[in-house]
Design a protein around this motif. Structure first.
Motif, PDB file in Angstrom:
ATOM      1  N   ARG A 118     -12.931 -57.681   6.900  1.00  0.00           N
ATOM      2  CA  ARG A 118     -13.462 -57.108   5.667  1.00  0.00           C
ATOM      3  C   ARG A 118     -14.154 -58.212   4.881  1.00  0.00           C
ATOM      4  NH1 ARG A 118      -7.841 -54.304   3.517  1.00  0.00           N
ATOM      5  NH2 ARG A 118      -7.508 -52.864   5.262  1.00  0.00           N
TER       6      ARG A 118
ATOM      7  N   PRO B 278      -9.781 -51.579  -6.443  1.00  0.00           N
ATOM      8  CA  PRO B 278     -10.347 -52.136  -5.208  1.00  0.00           C
ATOM      9  C   PRO B 278      -9.625 -53.379  -4.681  1.00  0.00           C
ATOM     10  CG  PRO B 278     -12.089 -51.518  -6.705  1.00  0.00           C
ATOM     11  CD  PRO B 278     -10.817 -51.372  -7.470  1.00  0.00           C
TER      12      PRO B 278
ATOM     13  N   VAL C 243     -15.876 -58.918   1.116  1.00  0.00           N
ATOM     14  CA  VAL C 243     -16.016 -58.420  -0.250  1.00  0.00           C
ATOM     15  C   VAL C 243     -16.999 -59.304  -0.995  1.00  0.00           C
ATOM     16  CG1 VAL C 243     -14.828 -58.000  -2.434  1.00  0.00           C
ATOM     17  CG2 VAL C 243     -13.668 -57.519  -0.274  1.00  0.00           C
TER      18      VAL C 243
ATOM     19  N   GLU D 282     -18.281 -55.121  -5.749  1.00  0.00           N
ATOM     20  CA  GLU D 282     -17.775 -54.711  -7.052  1.00  0.00           C
ATOM     21  C   GLU D 282     -18.104 -55.802  -8.054  1.00  0.00           C
ATOM     22  OE1 GLU D 282     -17.144 -52.898  -9.576  1.00  0.00           O
ATOM     23  OE2 GLU D 282     -15.846 -51.505  -8.483  1.00  0.00           O
TER      24      GLU D 282
ATOM     25  N   TYR E 235     -17.541 -54.452   1.135  1.00  0.00           N
ATOM     26  CA  TYR E 235     -17.308 -53.807  -0.152  1.00  0.00           C
ATOM     27  C   TYR E 235     -17.957 -54.671  -1.228  1.00  0.00           C
ATOM     28  CZ  TYR E 235     -14.863 -51.184  -3.796  1.00  0.00           C
ATOM     29  OH  TYR E 235     -14.588 -50.386  -4.870  1.00  0.00           O
TER      30      TYR E 235
ATOM     31  N   ARG F  72     -24.094 -55.502  -3.904  1.00  0.00           N
ATOM     32  CA  ARG F  72     -24.189 -54.219  -3.181  1.00  0.00           C
ATOM     33  C   ARG F  72     -25.110 -54.355  -1.971  1.00  0.00           C
ATOM     34  NH1 ARG F  72     -25.101 -48.194  -5.866  1.00  0.00           N
ATOM     35  NH2 ARG F  72     -24.469 -47.061  -3.993  1.00  0.00           N
TER      36      ARG F  72
ATOM     37  N   ALA G  99     -23.353 -56.367   0.780  1.00  0.00           N
ATOM     38  CA  ALA G  99     -22.388 -55.547   1.518  1.00  0.00           C
ATOM     39  C   ALA G  99     -23.094 -54.659   2.540  1.00  0.00           C
ATOM     40  CB  ALA G  99     -21.569 -54.701   0.544  1.00  0.00           C
TER      41      ALA G  99
END
Length: 374
Positions: free
Chosen positions: A226, A268, A228, A259, A257, A240, A243
């Protein structure tokens, strides 16, 4: 034999990764060309824009689909701050499915449409819907393709202006890289030009390409499941897009992801574990930086992440600060390279990471329906 991102060109061509690498690396030059292109069109742009911008209640919408939508998200806060006008980022995918909710009949609207190809079904449909719904509508098209529908349609309308990006920005690769940053630079150059800041951003990127790519290649070997990306204000739009690049170029093998740093705590943060890598976009704003530092300290205290990388001016071997909208350019270049290495290491072909066709370079399979106004 010349190299791109540590690989020789013949090898990249054999692995179907040449265009992605080339289009990532050419960006500092493209940014300068994009700004110079706006300067060369300045008198035409001003003549067209000045009477439109003179309307006191004018609404300005930045629109596109996917990466093209994130251009607007990455610059709208900066343009609003610099110009004293409200710039809104609304995707074409939202406009097409819910036009009456996003377009207001009686408010004059400047729709700034982004498109690499200019042929995405939603891009063309959003322009038509704006014409249908808004009484007084204007269109600034910013595109990389002179033969695309967005550009050719704009040339036939008195209420439209088409600005073409420099040659080489119509990416041959699947993922948008040069096209994204050239459209971003061009828009900021139109409404809030800062030539010196852009030049520093280009130097940050060139420094990284010269000195830091090998280290990033090694970092990309980590067993990340993952990724982030965190950034505030304009940098949330860059996060964004970062990602999406990872998701696209790894064909979904690495989940990603994005944020804001403050927003990350509100649920999150649950995704953090020993397979999660964090890339944090540091703000140059002294106030925003206070919140950045709080979350970074918290993430380090939690000690859950596989790795945490904080991008700052020092990451690009540079001593000068620049506004976040400009820092976003070398930040996204870093993320594009990271995604490229993740793709190569997973034996995915970066130029076409989905050869079976479920996802396409220009979106297909969209049925457009007529809007009946009540």
């Amino acid at each position: 034999m010349s190299e791109l991102l540590t690989y020789n060109e013949e090898f990249l061509k054999s692995q179907n990764g040449y265009w992605t690498a080339k289009e990532i690396c050419q960006q500092p030059r493209i940014w300068r060309e994009a700004a110079a292109n706006v300067d060369s069109k300045r008198s035409e742009l001003d003549a067209w824009l000045t009477p439109i911008l003179a309307q006191a209640n004018l609404r300005i919408i930045l629109t596109g689909a996917g990466t093209s939508a994130y251009v607007g998200e990455a610059i709208a806060p900066h343009l609003s701050q610099q110009s004293g006008r409200l710039f809104e980022a609304v995707s074409t995918t939202d406009i097409v499915s819910n036009a009456p909710q996003y377009l207001l009949k009686t408010i004059p609207t400047l729709l700034i449409s982004y498109g690499r190809s200019g042929n995405s079904p939603e891009s063309v449909a959003a322009v038509k819907l704006a014409e249908q719904v808004v009484d007084n509508c204007y269109h600034l098209v910013i595109t990389c393709n002179p033969e695309g529908d967005l550009a050719t349609n704009a040339e036939q309308q008195d209420n439209a202006f088409s600005l073409l990006m420099p040659e080489g920005t119509l990416d041959q690769s699947f993922a948008m890289t040069s096209s994204f940053t050239s459209m971003l630079v061009s828009t900021v150059a139109i409404f809030a030009p800062q030539t010196e800041q852009l030049e520093i951003a280009a130097q940050w990127a060139e420094n990284f390409l010269d000195k830091n790519v090998d280290a990033l290649k090694e970092q990309a070997k980590q067993p990340t499941q993952r990724l982030v990306f965190l950034g505030a204000g304009n940098l949330q739009g860059i996060a964004r897009e970062a990602a999406l690049k990872v998701l696209e170029l790894t064909a979904g093998q690495v989940l990603s992801y994005f944020e804001s740093p403050l927003g990350f705590r509100h649920g999150p943060k649950s995704l953090m574990d020993a397979s999660t890598e964090v890339v944090f976009f540091s703000s140059s704003d002294s106030y925003t930086k206070l919140y950045d530092q709080d979350l970074l300290a918290e993430l380090h205290r939690d000690d859950q992440a596989l790795a945490i990388t904080t991008l700052t001016k020092a990451s690009f071997n540079h001593a000068e600060d620049i506004a976040d909208v400009w820092a976003g350019l070398p930040y996204i270049l870093y993320c594009q390279i990271l995604a490229f290495f993740k793709s190569m290491q997973a034996n995915i072909t970066p130029d076409n990471p989905c050869p079976t066709g479920e996802v396409n370079r220009v979106v297909q399979g969209v049925t457009l329906y007529p809007l009946e106004m009540h």
